[in-house]
Design a protein around this motif. Structure first.
Motif, short mmCIF file in Angstrom:
data_model
loop_
_atom_site.label_atom_id
_atom_site.label_comp_id
_atom_site.label_asym_id
_atom_site.label_seq_id
_atom_site.Cartn_x
_atom_site.Cartn_y
_atom_site.Cartn_z
N UNK A 163 0.88 -11.73 -2.66
CA UNK A 163 0.77 -10.47 -1.90
C UNK A 163 0.93 -10.66 -0.39
N UNK A 164 1.90 -11.49 0.00
CA UNK A 164 2.22 -11.62 1.42
C UNK A 164 3.08 -10.43 1.82
N UNK A 165 2.50 -9.54 2.61
CA UNK A 165 3.22 -8.34 3.01
C UNK A 165 2.90 -7.95 4.44
N UNK A 166 3.85 -7.27 5.08
CA UNK A 166 3.68 -6.81 6.46
C UNK A 166 3.96 -5.32 6.51
N UNK B 215 1.43 -0.15 1.18
CA UNK B 215 2.55 0.31 1.99
C UNK B 215 3.64 -0.76 2.07
N UNK B 216 3.22 -2.01 2.23
CA UNK B 216 4.20 -3.09 2.38
C UNK B 216 5.06 -3.27 1.13
N UNK B 217 4.45 -3.08 -0.06
CA UNK B 217 5.17 -3.32 -1.30
C UNK B 217 5.67 -2.05 -1.97
N UNK B 218 5.36 -0.90 -1.38
CA UNK B 218 5.84 0.40 -1.90
C UNK B 218 5.37 0.67 -3.32
N UNK C 216 -0.94 -7.03 8.15
CA UNK C 216 -0.39 -7.93 7.14
C UNK C 216 -1.45 -8.35 6.13
N UNK C 217 -1.00 -8.74 4.96
CA UNK C 217 -1.92 -9.13 3.89
C UNK C 217 -1.44 -10.40 3.20
N UNK C 218 -2.37 -11.08 2.56
CA UNK C 218 -2.07 -12.21 1.68
C UNK C 218 -3.28 -12.44 0.80
#
Length: 250
Positions: free
Chosen positions: A189-192, A141-144, A174-176
């Motif tokens: 892959x740092x995403x919120x 979802x964070x990176x579409x 969030x992810x990393x």
């Protein structure tokens, strides 16, 4: 190893961990091709050195989903054939898709990096399949774009990889992913999650990552920033190195 090369070695090393499709390694023009997400296709060497820039028919044989990154050559005289390579790719009906900026930070002692102070915020090390599925859901979802769960599942127990899930009041937000090559730790892959953006969660997650990287005995931390993420990394003292241009089929 030069830090520019170390950044690329970490990045492409992670892609290899994710998995590659088979191919004739004796074929000069055959690059590495991701079998699935992240769909990257790249060369270990320079395309012109391999004789690939003038003969680009191999591009037609790549999977439709392939993403072809082009970065400057990292060598003593800093020779850069990127513009000529890009021109050949564009002639084959490929288009520029997006850019990233390679960045690095020389890590200090762990005590230098204070853990984030935010009520209800935690960072978990993903180990179980259910946690990995939640990580994939949030990151996608964070990176579409859709991340292949099986790719992440396959690296969960790798001693050089740490998959991190940030939670706020018990909710995954969030992810990393950290990948260590020697004394270099790559941040990926740092995403919120979209509903939680603009609340300082990315900065909290990066504060945790800096502390974790120093405790993991890393000397350098490297990453590839999007235009939206670059200001955050610069505020944390990451230094820009070079631009990676990514191309896809028109």
């Amino acid at each position: 190893m030069h830090i520019d090369k170390a950044n690329l070695t970490n990045l492409t090393g992670l892609w290899k961990k994710y998995g590659l499709s088979g191919g004739d390694k004796n074929a000069l023009a055959l690059p590495h091709v991701s079998a699935r997400w992240p769909h990257r296709c790249w060369f270990d060497g320079n395309m012109l050195d391999l004789g690939c820039a003038n003969d680009t028919l191999w591009l037609d044989n790549l999977p439709e989903s392939s993403v072809l990154p082009i970065w400057p050559m990292i060598r003593a005289n800093n020779g850069d054939n990127a513009e000529e390579i890009e021109a050949r790719i564009l002639e084959r009906n490929w288009v520029f898709a997006f850019a990233q900026v390679a960045m690095y930070l020389e890590l200090k002692e762990a005590a230098t990096y204070t853990l984030p102070v935010r009520d209800g915020f935690q960072v978990l090390l993903v180990r179980m399949p259910a946690e990995a599925r939640k990580w994939v859901e949030i990151a996608s979802q964070a990176f579409s774009y859709i991340i292949d769960y099986s790719v992440i599942e396959n690296v969960l127990n790798d001693k050089d990889i740490r998959v991190l899930l940030g939670t706020q009041d018990g909710r995954a937000v969030a992810t990393a992913l950290l990948y260590k090559t020697g004394d270099v730790i790559g941040v990926h892959q740092v995403g919120v999650k979209q509903a939680f953006r603009g609340q300082g969660i990315s900065r909290c997650l990066m504060q945790y990552i800096l502390n974790a990287g120093a405790q993991w005995q890393g000397k350098y931390m490297v990453l590839q920033a999007s235009p939206s993420g670059q200001p955050l990394y610069e505020s944390l003292n990451f230094i820009p190195q070079f631009t990676i241009k990514n191309f896809q089929r028109a």
